[in-house]
Design a protein around this motif. Sequence first.
Motif, PDB file in Angstrom:
ATOM      1  N   LEU B  98       0.825  -1.222   0.000  1.00  0.00           N
ATOM      2  CA  LEU B  98       0.000   0.000   0.000  1.00  0.00           C
ATOM      3  C   LEU B  98       0.849   1.257   0.000  1.00  0.00           C
ATOM      4  N   GLN B  99       2.019   1.174   0.645  1.00  0.00           N
ATOM      5  CA  GLN B  99       2.856   2.364   0.817  1.00  0.00           C
ATOM      6  C   GLN B  99       3.377   2.902  -0.517  1.00  0.00           C
ATOM      7  N   CYS B 176       3.738  -0.698   7.029  1.00  0.00           N
ATOM      8  CA  CYS B 176       2.384  -0.434   6.546  1.00  0.00           C
ATOM      9  C   CYS B 176       1.899  -1.654   5.757  1.00  0.00           C
ATOM     10  N   GLN B 177       2.799  -2.234   4.953  1.00  0.00           N
ATOM     11  CA  GLN B 177       2.443  -3.386   4.120  1.00  0.00           C
ATOM     12  C   GLN B 177       2.000  -4.574   4.972  1.00  0.00           C
ATOM     13  N   THR B 309      -0.397   5.852   4.479  1.00  0.00           N
ATOM     14  CA  THR B 309       0.532   5.030   3.691  1.00  0.00           C
ATOM     15  C   THR B 309       1.890   5.709   3.533  1.00  0.00           C
ATOM     16  N   SER B 312       5.295   6.340   6.536  1.00  0.00           N
ATOM     17  CA  SER B 312       4.999   5.068   7.174  1.00  0.00           C
ATOM     18  C   SER B 312       6.349   4.385   7.395  1.00  0.00           C
TER      19      SER B 312
END
Lengths: 217, 429
Positions: B98-99, B176-177, B309, B312
């Motif tokens: 997502l980042q 974040c992932q 995201t 992060s």
Amino acid sequence: MERLTMSGLVKFILSFSLIIFFANTTIASDRKFNLGQIATIEEVAGWDIDVRPDGLGAPIGSGTAFSGEEIYAEVCAACHGDFGEGADRWPPLAGGEGTLASHDPEKTSTSYWPYASTIFDYIYRAMPYGEAQSLSYDETYEIVAYILYMGDIIEEDFVLSDKNIGQIEMPNRDGFILPDPRPDIMNTHGDPCMSNCKVSTKIIGKARDIDVTPEDE
Amino acid sequence: MKKNKKNEVAKSKKFNRRDLIIGASSIGAISLASKNVLSEEANPENLPPNLPEWTQYLGDGVDINPYGMPSEFEGHVIRRNVEWLTASAESSVNFTPLQDLEGIVTPNGLCFERHHGGVAVINPQDFRLMINGLVDREMIFTLDDLKRFPQTNKFYFLECAANGGMEWRGSQLNGCQYTFGMVHNVQYTGVKLSDLILETGLKEKAKWVLAEGSDSSGMTRSIPIEKILDDCIIAWAMNGEALRPEQGYPARLVVPGWEGNMWVKWIRRLEFGDKPYLTREETSKYTDLLTNGKARMFTWVMDAKSVITSPSPEKPILSKGLHQLRGLAWSGRGKIKRVDVSIDGGKNWKTAQLHSPVLSKSLTRFTLPFEWNGEELLLQSRAIDETNYVQPTIDELQKIRGVNSIYHNNSIATWLVSKNGKVDNVRLG
């Protein structure tokens, strides 16, 4: 819906083939798009393998824990352990009674699952891992009986079958809450605190210190 | 003549450049993409007033990659897994990066994977969808049949109910992932189940549907008929192309706003019945254990959630001055109405900008500009959906549900930005 034995199946096909033939032609007018084919009884019987808590769908067959011990040891124990305790990181199948309210709950087929039908349904459709639907119905009843026996739910000589799989009393039968009570947190009703909110900003834990995050090579 | 000569030189120079890169890599051409990662610093020879190579010489022609690939400098933008989480890769999970994503669309190759018996490989000619049970006509559809029905095209997020499941007791995974990446958002093309039902008819007693996959786990979930008729889809395409094998090629079930496990991939059968089936996936798994030893069952909806995201843990702040904080928010109950951001651990909040399109049961992009002067920050985001549900803190969740739920952790996360710009996943209390 209900599963048929092969001989029953043949009878069904013979007696229903006429009806199906007509179904195909006469009911077609109800169909909005006229796409797809009517499924034959035989086609449905081959894929309709699910077993419901009340035993609906249980295929004809039976087995005892006594007869199941050997096949379990042969086909399942390498991953799930001789006593269902789980080998290496493979999941355990038995044990964990009385742990559900503890800090480290052990959710197993015998301590947690509410219905015996689910054990049959799952093992027949998905186990042994990588060889799905390779067990016979009788073998599956034997193995399920053996797992229930390991969990002290039935005796070693109890004959588990399509007739009684819907009536086995599982220890955690009443352990589930329905319906879903969420949203269970509606403290602020869309209007949460925006400034000078009273919250603790003390850091009490860092993922970095736990040090289990994979790193790129 | 002269021109030709120049071309020759260009070619040889280009080959030299390639040889160099390949030579430097021990495994050869295959690892080209992953070796050629973003360098920390720019090469001054490529900066003004100098002329970079790519300005002077011809690049690759068409068809070097008949199915295009991302730039070789984006080799770090990949799904990643946590090996110690599971016993075997065939029953495992990886996470969406997502980042590294912008907007709301997840590229197909980056959509996280979760399989229970590996990826089924199905020739579309061999695909059949059976509908049986309490219907007027038990029927079988080919893929071509499905594509001849009226079509629907919709964006929906798919989130695993165990997304964030590692974080119930404290901050465990520093990314974040890994903490939010079991979610993706694509546009599905398919047929509405309410249309398919017009073909089979429905008996009055039909109240539940058993959805069954054809993979080696025989994935099965019970879904109430109201949901099936409301917005469920049998989809064969995502983001404009056929489903990826790992997302259920050639067809999967789409259950908008509800937990990802119900979106049965490699779908082969829908059985209508008068009662739920209580399969392994809705008893042993996907039930939420409370402190008193009782567990919630059939907790299908994914409550509102959001994540920053960037910055992060994977996206540290590299310089002082202006930055654009970026994030994603979503809710299984409808549209995102608002996202608030705090830089002081939840004491003060500012409302972020939502970017269109803001769609129901879809990821929604938010941004907020901020100045960084090298001070410590505690970043948080808080989503509010159109039902006025406010994303809770982990404290609020733990008070009601304890720490053994595994599933449905939609709490606010905290990223600590240190004075050196590094970012950490931390727990406040």
